[in-house]
Design an enzyme around this catalytic site. Structure first.
Site, PDB file in Angstrom:
ATOM      1  N   ARG A 247       1.023  -1.311  -0.109  1.00  0.00           N
ATOM      2  CA  ARG A 247       0.196  -0.101   0.097  1.00  0.00           C
ATOM      3  C   ARG A 247       0.910   1.133  -0.137  1.00  0.00           C
ATOM      4  O   ARG A 247       1.707   1.183   0.826  1.00  0.00           O
ATOM      5  CB  ARG A 247      -0.929   0.072   1.359  1.00  0.00           C
ATOM      6  CG  ARG A 247      -1.701   1.051   1.335  1.00  0.00           C
ATOM      7  CD  ARG A 247      -2.941   0.922   2.573  1.00  0.00           C
ATOM      8  NE  ARG A 247      -2.206   1.193   3.845  1.00  0.00           N
ATOM      9  CZ  ARG A 247      -2.793   1.220   4.985  1.00  0.00           C
ATOM     10  NH1 ARG A 247      -4.023   0.871   5.123  1.00  0.00           N
ATOM     11  NH2 ARG A 247      -2.150   1.342   6.032  1.00  0.00           N
TER      12      ARG A 247
ATOM     13  N   LYS B  72      -5.177   4.648  10.503  1.00  0.00           N
ATOM     14  CA  LYS B  72      -6.163   5.322   9.421  1.00  0.00           C
ATOM     15  C   LYS B  72      -6.900   6.148  10.262  1.00  0.00           C
ATOM     16  O   LYS B  72      -7.692   5.863  10.983  1.00  0.00           O
ATOM     17  CB  LYS B  72      -6.803   4.304   8.532  1.00  0.00           C
ATOM     18  CG  LYS B  72      -5.858   3.601   7.702  1.00  0.00           C
ATOM     19  CD  LYS B  72      -6.769   2.586   6.806  1.00  0.00           C
ATOM     20  CE  LYS B  72      -7.311   3.319   5.562  1.00  0.00           C
ATOM     21  NZ  LYS B  72      -8.423   2.680   4.769  1.00  0.00           N
TER      22      LYS B  72
ATOM     23  N   SER C 211     -12.713  -4.043   0.970  1.00  0.00           N
ATOM     24  CA  SER C 211     -12.895  -3.317   2.323  1.00  0.00           C
ATOM     25  C   SER C 211     -14.315  -3.229   2.564  1.00  0.00           C
ATOM     26  O   SER C 211     -15.103  -2.902   1.335  1.00  0.00           O
ATOM     27  CB  SER C 211     -12.189  -2.374   2.450  1.00  0.00           C
ATOM     28  OG  SER C 211     -10.793  -2.191   2.550  1.00  0.00           O
TER      29      SER C 211
END
Lengths: 211, 211
Positions: B40, B138, B109
């Site tokens: 990522r 996050k 997700s």
């Protein structure tokens, strides 16, 4: 791609669009004679990027105006764009060509005379000489080519050449006279009060050169 | 993809890696038993993203450990990754599947129970229930599912379920007990002084559940 499609090449920029919808700006620019459009989104989510790309594709394809996507080959494939524009820190050219196939347009930014020469070894569809002038649009750009540098780059390149960086009504005539096939315009259209009229005036300058 | 490959799923995060090379962290995590890796990169240039992806692919393929790319289908295709992980604001699933073909892994997700149900209508390879706990990793995440929410999501989903958000040595056992097939770990490995040892301890917790 025909080199004359580079003549008045709009590159979108959301922050420079003064809060107006990008698809409106593109539609107005196209009414004014824009010959090619590059959708450039540096901050958008992929989903929003694709949605806007699909909207522009629907607008531009019936008009025969190529839609290119900046950097994002996945977005280009998702919206069936006509091609991509890549910079030196984007996808390596050979991989981009493999993913896009032989028919899609690939334009490449060149920031030095060495990169112009290197691009001659690639089957790119055009090179963007970047920047010709210093510009507030991009702050991370290389040393400007200047008009003399543009002239040399256009002479050296075996590909059509579009000039980017500081393209506007004051600079366009000199840039075409220096050998550019087109101008890639950002703020002079995106930030114009009337993007259609701005495009039309730029196209007049571009077309006068031919005569 | 086998559901047990989700068991200890590393998601890379450059800011949380404390300046250490991502490929070193991945190599150490894999030595410790990591079963799947998601690269990522939210800030990297495409060129750097591809270069790192190619390096990880070379490391992981001989070990039979799948490499997934977050969001960027172009990067996944460029490095011949085993698949992608997409969120709700990334490429729409149907387009992602079309671009990647039937065989590559696509993980999705899901942030609400409705999204778990919607994913049941798709042939995704797994869903990531996100987040299970609130997490500093996050800051833009949805309301946490909590353990009870995870349990319901795992019961509702027809796909394998990986839990993300707050996965570490203190939470892992409960998460597996709630029905997760795997834990997606970010800071508990990326920020660990010894990522290999951290992965090994997490894998022990994950494996104890089977017995």
């Amino acid at each position: 791609m025909k080199p004359e499609q580079l003549r008045l090449y709009l590159v979108t920029d959301r922050p420079l669009s003064l809060g107006r919808d990008l698809d409106w700006i593109v539609a107005e620019a196209v009414r004014g004679g824009t010959t090619m459009v590059q959708l450039r989104e540096k901050e958008a989510d992929t989903r929003d990027f694709v949605a806007l790309g699909l909207k522009l594709k629907e607008l531009l394809t019936p008009l025969g105006i190529p839609l290119l996507i900046n950097d994002r080959i996945d977005v280009a494939l998702a919206v069936d764009a006509d091609g991509v524009h890549i910079g030196q820190s984007d996808m390596p050219y050979a991989i981009a060509r493999r993913l896009l196939g032989p028919d899609r347009i690939i334009g490449l930014s060149v920031e030095t005379m060495d990169e112009v020469a290197e691009a001659n070894a690639l089957d790119v569809d055009y090179v963007a000489v970047s920047p010709v002038y210093g510009t507030p649009t991009k702050t991370d750009t290389a040393e400007p080519f200047g008009l003399e540098g543009l002239r040399k780059a256009a002479a050296l390149s075996r590909h059509p050449v579009v000039a980017i960086g500081g393209m506007n009504e004051r600079t366009a005539a000199d840039v075409f006279a220096a050998g550019a096939d087109g101008i890639a315009v950002v703020s002079a259209i995106c930030s114009a009060p009337d993007p259609c009229a701005a495009a039309r005036r730029l196209l007049e300058i571009a077309s006068a050169i031919d005569c």
